[in-house]
Write a protein that holds these residues in place. Structure first.
Motif, PDB file in Angstrom:
ATOM      1  N   PRO A 240      14.488  32.255  22.943  1.00  0.00           N
ATOM      2  CA  PRO A 240      14.657  33.045  24.159  1.00  0.00           C
ATOM      3  C   PRO A 240      13.314  33.381  24.798  1.00  0.00           C
ATOM      4  O   PRO A 240      12.350  33.721  24.105  1.00  0.00           O
ATOM      5  CB  PRO A 240      15.371  34.323  23.679  1.00  0.00           C
ATOM      6  N   GLY A 241      13.263  33.242  26.132  1.00  0.00           N
ATOM      7  CA  GLY A 241      12.014  33.562  26.843  1.00  0.00           C
ATOM      8  C   GLY A 241      11.201  32.334  27.206  1.00  0.00           C
ATOM      9  O   GLY A 241      10.121  32.450  27.782  1.00  0.00           O
ATOM     10  N   TYR A 242      11.740  31.134  26.880  1.00  0.00           N
ATOM     11  CA  TYR A 242      11.004  29.888  27.188  1.00  0.00           C
ATOM     12  C   TYR A 242      11.928  28.915  27.909  1.00  0.00           C
ATOM     13  O   TYR A 242      13.108  28.833  27.610  1.00  0.00           O
ATOM     14  CB  TYR A 242      10.450  29.259  25.902  1.00  0.00           C
ATOM     15  N   GLY A 243      11.333  28.190  28.842  1.00  0.00           N
ATOM     16  CA  GLY A 243      12.084  27.208  29.626  1.00  0.00           C
ATOM     17  C   GLY A 243      12.526  27.811  30.955  1.00  0.00           C
ATOM     18  O   GLY A 243      12.752  29.020  31.050  1.00  0.00           O
ATOM     19  N   HIS A 244      12.573  26.948  31.968  1.00  0.00           N
ATOM     20  CA  HIS A 244      13.044  27.396  33.281  1.00  0.00           C
ATOM     21  C   HIS A 244      13.527  26.200  34.090  1.00  0.00           C
ATOM     22  O   HIS A 244      12.938  25.135  34.014  1.00  0.00           O
ATOM     23  CB  HIS A 244      11.921  28.133  34.038  1.00  0.00           C
ATOM     24  N   ARG A 245      14.617  26.382  34.832  1.00  0.00           N
ATOM     25  CA  ARG A 245      15.165  25.302  35.650  1.00  0.00           C
ATOM     26  C   ARG A 245      14.204  24.855  36.746  1.00  0.00           C
ATOM     27  O   ARG A 245      14.142  23.691  37.109  1.00  0.00           O
ATOM     28  CB  ARG A 245      16.452  25.785  36.342  1.00  0.00           C
ATOM     29  N   TYR A 246      13.454  25.778  37.281  1.00  0.00           N
ATOM     30  CA  TYR A 246      12.638  25.496  38.460  1.00  0.00           C
ATOM     31  C   TYR A 246      11.163  25.334  38.111  1.00  0.00           C
ATOM     32  O   TYR A 246      10.492  24.456  38.638  1.00  0.00           O
ATOM     33  CB  TYR A 246      12.845  26.640  39.461  1.00  0.00           C
ATOM     34  N   TYR A 247      10.660  26.180  37.227  1.00  0.00           N
ATOM     35  CA  TYR A 247       9.235  26.128  36.883  1.00  0.00           C
ATOM     36  C   TYR A 247       9.016  25.208  35.684  1.00  0.00           C
ATOM     37  O   TYR A 247       9.601  25.425  34.628  1.00  0.00           O
ATOM     38  CB  TYR A 247       8.698  27.524  36.559  1.00  0.00           C
ATOM     39  N   ARG A 248       8.190  24.207  35.854  1.00  0.00           N
ATOM     40  CA  ARG A 248       7.969  23.243  34.775  1.00  0.00           C
ATOM     41  C   ARG A 248       6.565  23.354  34.181  1.00  0.00           C
ATOM     42  O   ARG A 248       6.374  23.090  32.988  1.00  0.00           O
ATOM     43  CB  ARG A 248       8.190  21.810  35.288  1.00  0.00           C
ATOM     44  N   GLU A 249       5.573  23.749  34.996  1.00  0.00           N
ATOM     45  CA  GLU A 249       4.181  23.858  34.507  1.00  0.00           C
ATOM     46  C   GLU A 249       3.883  25.263  34.021  1.00  0.00           C
ATOM     47  O   GLU A 249       3.380  25.481  32.944  1.00  0.00           O
ATOM     48  CB  GLU A 249       3.193  23.466  35.604  1.00  0.00           C
ATOM     49  N   TYR A 250       4.192  26.246  34.856  1.00  0.00           N
ATOM     50  CA  TYR A 250       4.075  27.651  34.467  1.00  0.00           C
ATOM     51  C   TYR A 250       4.937  28.494  35.385  1.00  0.00           C
ATOM     52  O   TYR A 250       5.261  28.078  36.500  1.00  0.00           O
ATOM     53  CB  TYR A 250       2.611  28.122  34.473  1.00  0.00           C
ATOM     54  N   ASP A 251       5.350  29.662  34.898  1.00  0.00           N
ATOM     55  CA  ASP A 251       6.124  30.588  35.716  1.00  0.00           C
ATOM     56  C   ASP A 251       5.120  31.580  36.297  1.00  0.00           C
ATOM     57  O   ASP A 251       4.491  32.338  35.553  1.00  0.00           O
ATOM     58  CB  ASP A 251       7.161  31.291  34.812  1.00  0.00           C
ATOM     59  N   PRO A 252       4.923  31.562  37.635  1.00  0.00           N
ATOM     60  CA  PRO A 252       3.875  32.408  38.223  1.00  0.00           C
ATOM     61  C   PRO A 252       4.067  33.898  37.929  1.00  0.00           C
ATOM     62  O   PRO A 252       3.098  34.650  37.833  1.00  0.00           O
ATOM     63  CB  PRO A 252       3.987  32.140  39.728  1.00  0.00           C
ATOM     64  N   ARG A 253       5.316  34.302  37.737  1.00  0.00           N
ATOM     65  CA  ARG A 253       5.570  35.721  37.437  1.00  0.00           C
ATOM     66  C   ARG A 253       5.028  36.080  36.053  1.00  0.00           C
ATOM     67  O   ARG A 253       4.433  37.142  35.854  1.00  0.00           O
ATOM     68  CB  ARG A 253       7.078  36.004  37.512  1.00  0.00           C
ATOM     69  N   SER A 254       5.198  35.171  35.105  1.00  0.00           N
ATOM     70  CA  SER A 254       4.711  35.432  33.738  1.00  0.00           C
ATOM     71  C   SER A 254       3.194  35.513  33.715  1.00  0.00           C
ATOM     72  O   SER A 254       2.615  36.372  33.055  1.00  0.00           O
ATOM     73  CB  SER A 254       5.141  34.310  32.794  1.00  0.00           C
ATOM     74  N   LYS A 255       2.582  34.584  34.464  1.00  0.00           N
ATOM     75  CA  LYS A 255       1.113  34.544  34.498  1.00  0.00           C
ATOM     76  C   LYS A 255       0.589  35.875  35.039  1.00  0.00           C
ATOM     77  O   LYS A 255      -0.328  36.477  34.477  1.00  0.00           O
ATOM     78  CB  LYS A 255       0.686  33.368  35.389  1.00  0.00           C
ATOM     79  N   LYS A 256       1.212  36.347  36.115  1.00  0.00           N
ATOM     80  CA  LYS A 256       0.752  37.600  36.735  1.00  0.00           C
ATOM     81  C   LYS A 256       0.980  38.790  35.799  1.00  0.00           C
ATOM     82  O   LYS A 256       0.118  39.676  35.669  1.00  0.00           O
ATOM     83  CB  LYS A 256       1.498  37.800  38.066  1.00  0.00           C
ATOM     84  N   ILE A 257       2.129  38.811  35.139  1.00  0.00           N
ATOM     85  CA  ILE A 257       2.416  39.922  34.216  1.00  0.00           C
ATOM     86  C   ILE A 257       1.379  39.950  33.094  1.00  0.00           C
ATOM     87  O   ILE A 257       0.872  41.009  32.714  1.00  0.00           O
ATOM     88  CB  ILE A 257       3.862  39.805  33.655  1.00  0.00           C
ATOM     89  N   MET A 258       1.023  38.770  32.576  1.00  0.00           N
ATOM     90  CA  MET A 258       0.009  38.709  31.516  1.00  0.00           C
ATOM     91  C   MET A 258      -1.357  39.159  32.048  1.00  0.00           C
ATOM     92  O   MET A 258      -2.096  39.851  31.355  1.00  0.00           O
ATOM     93  CB  MET A 258      -0.082  37.288  30.946  1.00  0.00           C
ATOM     94  N   ASP A 259      -1.679  38.773  33.282  1.00  0.00           N
ATOM     95  CA  ASP A 259      -2.960  39.208  33.883  1.00  0.00           C
ATOM     96  C   ASP A 259      -3.009  40.730  34.002  1.00  0.00           C
ATOM     97  O   ASP A 259      -4.012  41.362  33.665  1.00  0.00           O
ATOM     98  CB  ASP A 259      -3.132  38.613  35.296  1.00  0.00           C
TER      99      ASP A 259
END
Ligand SMILES: CC(C)(COP(=O)(O)OP(=O)(O)OC[C@H]1O[C@@H](n2cnc3c(N)ncnc32)[C@H](O)[C@@H]1OP(=O)(O)O)[C@@H](O)C(=O)NCCC(=O)NCCS
Length: 258
Positions: free
Chosen positions: A134-153
């Protein structure tokens, strides 16, 4: 004292005033932000400024994500059937499940229970059993999920990037290595790691998504009710549906009553 049937530690009335987690509700109004009040009601204590900022970022990340997801389709379809706003929004919330929104609970449990383990070993175990992480994979995002990147930043900037976040990023790399396919850490995965850093129980997981995305669902249902005609979500069978059933045939004589 005998235990009563209904019990709560969340709020109470004293002298005809409502108190939430011990604070007079009328003192909170005009002083707390919505996010601070949500933190208070969920955690039982007031947040620090950094905790407020972190949770704010999380709610903003969940508020809306296009007309495409199952919850919006469900909500707008129910609205188009002639139902009122609360019924349609409720239908949207009911569409949250393991593949959409609801993965937060499993993702929080996954990091909280496995954080001390070797990421590659855990990933291999899941994949061998054919289980989805759970928490991995996405229908639309294949390289990275921009929301996740921002949350981590934001988590790094505010001091919430700890063991859970590190583990989650290592799991993303381990999936790519073990499976040979990139499955991005999606928004549920990123939120799961950060709210775990903030000390929230995994059993609250789905709540974060419900709280954030309900605003988006309300907007969608309002739009459907005010911009579209009732029944607008009827499918065009010719265009949108593939028929897999039998071709027309006569009802056998023995069934004919008239
Ligand atoms: C979101 C999701 C439904 C997208 O599914 P999808 O578009 O079918 O996934 P993909 O096409 O990218 O990948 C399909 C392959 O990856 C695997 N896969 C996808 N997500 C996986 C996961 N989280 N863990 C392990 N394997 C996964 C599938 O089993 C499939 O494997 P195969 O090719 O060997 O048969 C899926 O990734 C998932 O169930 N994720 C876990 C739940 C989750 O986090 N949901 C929140 C979404 S925001």
């Amino acid at each position: 004292m005998e235990k009563k049937k209904w019990r709560t530690a969340i709020s109470w009335h004293f002298d005809r005033e409502a108190y939430v987690r011990g604070y007079k509700l009328s003192d909170l109004v005009g002083n707390l932000t919505f996010t601070e009040a949500i933190y208070l009601v969920l955690k039982g204590e007031l947040p620090s400024e950094k905790e407020r900022q972190m949770l704010d970022a999380i709610f903003v990340a969940t508020v809306e994500h296009s007309i495409a997801p199952p919850s919006v389709i469900a909500a707008r379809a129910v609205a188009s059937g002639g139902n009122s706003l609360h019924v349609a929004v409720g239908a949207g919330i009911l569409a949250f499940g393991e593949a959409h929104g609801g993965a937060l609970e499993g993702a929080m449990r996954f990091v909280q229970e496995n954080c001390q383990e070797n990421p590659e070993r855990i990933v291999s175990e899941y994949l061998k059993l054919g289980k989805r992480i759970p928490g991995y994979g996405h229908r639309y995002y294949r390289e990275y999920d921009p929301r996740s990147k921002k949350i981590m930043d934001v988590a790094k900037r505010l001091g919430f990037y700890g063991n859970y976040c590190q583990f989650s990023e290592e799991v993303e790399k381990a999936i790519e290595k073990v499976k040979g396919k990139r499955l991005v850490m999606n928004v549920d995965g990123a939120i799961a790691a950060v709210v775990s850093e903030m000390g929230f129980d995994w059993k609250l997981g789905k709540g974060f998504f419900i709280i954030g995305r309900t605003a988006g669902l309300v907007a969608h249902v309002y739009e459907e009710l005010t911009m579209e005609k009732p029944f607008s979500k009827r499918l065009d069978e010719e265009e949108e549906v593939e028929y897999l059933g039998k071709m027309p045939q006569e009802l056998p004589e023995k069934y004919k009553k008239s």
